[in-house]
Design a protein around this motif. Structure first.
Motif: not given
Ligand code: DX5
Ligand code: ZN
Length: 208
Positions: A10, A36, A140
């Motif tokens: 992401l 998502m 996010f």
């Molecule tokens: C959030 C995702 C995570 C996200 C984590 O909904 O499930 O996998 O990419 O990102 P960081 O490590 O930046 O919090």
């Protein structure tokens, strides 16, 4: 259990995704894919037709943040997904979905949001390969780690010695160490790895 690092794409540059993955592929254990749908979470990413083109020597760990996850099982099986994780909050009949995913030859995980009590998973633990504890609200990257995840990880590790316990959201060297101490053996990290000046050093710091 062995510690595994699962970078979340992401936070990668989608315009040069495979080049970004290549910079870390020899140092990691899984590629974490955040799917998502704009309904279960207020954000939209990608589905199997795009994930199919992800190039990595590591197994795909697919985190479905979608309503009706049953609709996507075949597509993710067909592109070679190793671990398919759905959200407890999105599903009425978890047992049925667990067996559907296993029938397709994938490992199966359930994820819980920060506000969901970990005890709801007790009846499924013996059937799961993987539990994904969210340490931020899903949707996010780049949010701050919520310590409520630590108690859940401890509870899970006491109940299930032989299951993969993954943690996702706000994981960095410090919060990752707390998660390891609590009993997590899979660290998912997006921004901490992909936004780092030295990505390999960031990965090594997660291993402790
Ligand atoms: C959030 C995702 C995570 C996200 C984590 O909904 O499930 O996998 O990419 O990102 P960081 O490590 O930046 O919090
Ligand atoms: Zn995720």
């Amino acid at each position: 259990m062995d510690l595994k690092i699962a970078p979340s794409i992401l936070s990668a540059d989608f315009g040069r995704l495979n080049e970004d993955i290549a910079t870390i592929d020899d140092y990691i254990d899984y590629i974490h894919i955040d799917v998502m749908d704009g309904h279960f979470v207020p954000n939209l990413t990608f589905g199997a037709p795009i994930v199919k083109y992800v190039k990595s020597g590591n197994p795909l760990d697919v985190h479905l943040m979608v309503e009706n996850p049953e609709n996507y099982i075949d597509d993710f099986a067909d592109i070679g997904t190793s671990v398919l994780t759905f959200h407890y909050e999105a599903v009425e009949d978890c047992l049925w979905l667990i067996s559907k995913i296993k029938e397709k030859g994938m490992k199966v995980g359930i994820s819980i949001k920060p506000g969901t009590k970990v005890e709801v998973l007790e009846e499924f633990l013996s059937k799961l390969d993987w539990v994904l504890v969210m340490s931020v609200e899903p949707g996010f990257g780049g949010q701050s780690f919520m310590p409520v995840a630590l108690e859940k990880i401890k509870w899970l590790r006491e109940k299930a010695l032989d299951i993969n316990i993954a943690v996702d959201g706000g994981v960095n060297a410090e919060t990752g160490a707390l998660c390891r101490q609590a009993g997590a053996n899979v660290l998912v990290a997006g921004s901490y790895i992909f936004k780092a000046e030295d990505r390999i050093a960031a990965i090594k710091s997660l291993r402790g």
